[in-house]
Design an enzyme around this catalytic site. Structure first.
Site, PDB file in Angstrom:
ATOM      1  N   HIS A  48       0.531  -3.459  15.009  1.00 23.88           N
ATOM      2  CA  HIS A  48       1.166  -2.365  14.256  1.00 23.88           C
ATOM      3  C   HIS A  48       1.328  -1.204  15.234  1.00 23.88           C
ATOM      4  CE1 HIS A  48       2.306   0.453  11.247  1.00 23.88           C
ATOM      5  NE2 HIS A  48       2.015  -0.337  10.237  1.00 23.88           N
TER       6      HIS A  48
ATOM      7  N   ASP B 209      -0.312  11.557   5.375  1.00 25.78           N
ATOM      8  CA  ASP B 209       0.826  10.919   6.053  1.00 25.78           C
ATOM      9  C   ASP B 209       1.580  11.909   6.946  1.00 25.78           C
ATOM     10  OD1 ASP B 209       2.321   8.586   6.512  1.00 25.78           O
ATOM     11  OD2 ASP B 209       3.850   9.208   5.089  1.00 25.78           O
TER      12      ASP B 209
ATOM     13  N   GLU C  19       5.797  -6.208   8.456  1.00 26.47           N
ATOM     14  CA  GLU C  19       5.137  -5.597   7.290  1.00 26.47           C
ATOM     15  C   GLU C  19       5.699  -4.205   7.015  1.00 26.47           C
ATOM     16  OE1 GLU C  19       1.143  -5.447   8.648  1.00 26.47           O
ATOM     17  OE2 GLU C  19       0.902  -7.611   8.751  1.00 26.47           O
TER      18      GLU C  19
ATOM     19  N   LYS D  79       0.832  -1.208   0.000  1.00 24.56           N
ATOM     20  CA  LYS D  79       0.000   0.000   0.000  1.00 24.56           C
ATOM     21  C   LYS D  79       0.864   1.254   0.000  1.00 24.56           C
ATOM     22  CE  LYS D  79      -1.823  -1.263   3.992  1.00 24.56           C
ATOM     23  NZ  LYS D  79      -0.925  -2.328   4.550  1.00 24.56           N
TER      24      LYS D  79
ATOM     25  N   GLY E 156       6.739  -0.889   5.260  1.00 26.90           N
ATOM     26  CA  GLY E 156       6.342  -0.170   4.054  1.00 26.90           C
ATOM     27  C   GLY E 156       7.351   0.928   3.777  1.00 26.90           C
TER      28      GLY E 156
HETATM   29  C1  LIG Z   1      -1.550  -3.339   8.282  1.00 26.22           C
HETATM   30  C2  LIG Z   1      -0.401  -2.476   7.897  1.00 26.22           C
HETATM   31  N1  LIG Z   1       0.813  -3.034   7.791  1.00 26.22           N
HETATM   32  C3  LIG Z   1       1.879  -2.309   7.432  1.00 26.22           C
HETATM   33  C4  LIG Z   1       1.781  -0.978   7.151  1.00 26.22           C
HETATM   34  C5  LIG Z   1       3.010  -0.234   6.733  1.00 26.22           C
HETATM   35  O1  LIG Z   1       3.405   0.690   7.667  1.00 26.22           O
HETATM   36  P1  LIG Z   1       4.770   1.459   7.490  1.00 26.22           P
HETATM   37  O2  LIG Z   1       4.795   2.045   6.144  1.00 26.22           O
HETATM   38  O3  LIG Z   1       4.773   2.465   8.558  1.00 26.22           O
HETATM   39  O4  LIG Z   1       5.875   0.448   7.677  1.00 26.22           O
HETATM   40  C6  LIG Z   1       0.538  -0.331   7.273  1.00 26.22           C
HETATM   41  C7  LIG Z   1       0.393   1.100   7.016  1.00 26.22           C
HETATM   42  O5  LIG Z   1      -0.648   1.682   7.102  1.00 26.22           O
HETATM   43  C8  LIG Z   1      -0.582  -1.113   7.646  1.00 26.22           C
HETATM   44  O6  LIG Z   1      -1.811  -0.575   7.753  1.00 26.22           O
END
Ligand SMILES: Cc1ncc(COP(=O)(O)O)c(C=O)c1O
Length: 457
Positions: free
Chosen positions: A229, A363, A305, A101, A307
């Site tokens: 998270h 963000d 996870e 995402k 991102g």
């Molecule tokens: C379920 C989940 N996992 C992972 C992420 C990624 O977070 P980040 O970009 O802060 O690592 C998000 C971001 O909204 C999320 O909703």
């Protein structure tokens, strides 16, 4: 290489009057494969500096070609690769599942797929695009605790089994549409030290987990572990350690309901490479890695996870100054009250809040413009000492006044046709960009500052 081998069982029987011959099927497969390969953009091997220069040099201001003066990104896939190596070095036990995402760029996705990363998907489309890259369904976690029925069915049909939940209604839905799912209970953690507080929307408080585990047990569902998270844009590394301790409590509690958890998902929230003060990835890795090792034996599989960690620093955005307005304060004409607050110059650039800079709103980012091309002189990563800086505001191209990129920036006097650039634009930018007012998303040019990356394409 194009693989044209076709097993008989792959030769789908099409219920039409005229069946395609095997040769026709082979031809169409080769064509599809060639189109796919032809569509891959070129990955250069120049520095970001060289890429920016080359693109601007190729642009003729007198030309009719409107596309040439559009804003554009330079994506450095080498930076994504370095981040992957860094992850492997500092958190060797924790498997990264890229939260697509954040930036589902096809080249980033391909690189991470070929490096063996997994993927955190939030929707059917995301799952589909990962599967279409040939990634095995076991390398996907459907990490959205509240899912549309048809998306759950799609996951079932495509063998995507790992998925998160945080409420009983979701368990009933999953029982109905995906009874063989491997469920991961997303728990609530303290996200008060984060820019994006995801706990407002998701995560089971610990006083509800017993009820959820009992419900899952009664439904005969397979709950394999816990996820959390700490919030995106987390600025306190201790949040990760505290969340792991909470997860341990739920692991222990699960035994009372007949579950033997062997899976921990420590979520996202890891800082991008350009964050070098306050929270750093090194600090997070030290706290997270040691807490996980202290509380979970080697038989527990641990994933994350990340991102923004992967892509935040990998994308640089170049924008043209398409217009300038100078506020004439001495004029007797009454100034609109709001304009009297403006710095002396207002610059309008060709990407904005409705495009890449949606990260300002969604963000919580502050984006700092830097001078890229001024008076024909190229100034990437140079300190501008020749000229005193004044205050200016920078605006996006749409007709909406919310479309402000920076209300107050220190900039030299810029002319229409000069260029500004913005570092660290890889996370939560282009992914949510709209085409409001008819402006297109900024194009992406690819390079790699790590030669090994070329082997992955
Ligand atoms: C379920 C989940 N996992 C992972 C992420 C990624 O977070 P980040 O970009 O802060 O690592 C998000 C971001 O909204 C999320 O909703």
């Amino acid at each position: 290489m194009i693989d044209i081998s076709l097993q008989q069982d792959q030769y789908e029987v099409v219920p039409t009057l005229v069946q395609p011959t095997l040769v026709e099927v082979l031809k169409s497969r080769v064509k599809a494969e060639m189109t796919r390969e032809a569509q891959l953009p070129e990955v250069h091997t120049e520095s970001i500096d060289q890429m920016l220069r080359a693109h601007l040099a190729s642009f003729n201001p007198e030309s009719e070609d409107a596309e040439a003066e559009n804003a554009f990104y330079v994506a450095d896939l080498g930076e994504v690769y370095r981040q992957h190596l860094r992850w492997k070095a500092l958190l060797p036990r924790i498997e990264p599942f890229f939260a697509m995402k954040c930036n589902p760029d096809p080249m980033v996705m391909r690189l991470l797929a070929s490096l063996g990363a997994g993927f955190d998907c939030a929707s059917k489309n995301e799952i589909q695009s990962v599967l279409e890259m040939g990634v095995d369904p076991t390398r996907i976690i459907y990490a959205n605790p509240c899912k549309q029925n048809s998306f759950v069915k799609y996951a079932y049909a495509n063998n995507v089994r790992m998925m998160t939940f945080d409420n009983a209604e979701e368990l009933h839905k999953i029982k109905r549409f995906h009874p063989t799912a491997q469920l991961v209970l997303r728990i609530l953690t303290d996200d008060s030290k984060s820019l994006c507080k995801l706990g407002l929307k998701f995560g089971a408080p610990l006083d509800t987990t017993a009820f959820l585990l009992r419900t899952a047990q009664e439904l005969g569902l397979d709950v394999i572990g816990v996820s959390f998270h700490v919030g995106s844009g987390c600025f306190d590394a201790n949040a990760f350690g505290e969340a792991v301790i909470r997860a341990r409590r739920v692991f222990d509690q699960a035994k009372d309901y007949g579950f033997d958890f062997k899976f921990l998902d420590v979520g996202g929230g890891f800082p991008s490479a350009h964050i070098t003060e306050g929270i750093t990835f090194e600090k997070v890795a030290t706290i997270l890695g040691s807490t996980v090792d202290a509380l979970f034996g080697p038989d527990v599989r641990v994933i994350a996870e990340p991102g923004r960690y992967y892509v935040g620093s990998a994308f640089t955005l170049a924008t043209q100054v398409i217009a300038r307005r100078t506020i004439l304060r001495n004029e007797t004409e009454a100034l609109v009250a709001a304009q009297s607050e403006h710095p002396a110059h207002m610059y309008y650039i060709n990407d904005g809040m409705y495009g890449s800079f949606n990260c300002i709103m969604f963000d919580h980012q502050a984006c700092e413009p830097k001078v890229l091309l001024k008076d024909g002189g190229y100034t990437y990563q140079q300190r501008l000492t020749s000229e005193p800086h004044g205050w200016a505001s920078v605006w996006g191209p749409t007709c909406d006044s919310i479309d402000c990129v920076s209300p107050k920036s220190s900039l030299p006097l810029m002319e229409t046709g000069d260029w500004l650039y913005f570092d660290n634009m890889g996370a939560y930018t282009i992914t949510a960009a709209s085409q409001f007012n008819g402006f297109r998303r900024s194009e992406i040019l690819y390079t790699t500052t790590e030669p090994e990356v070329s082997l992955h394409f």
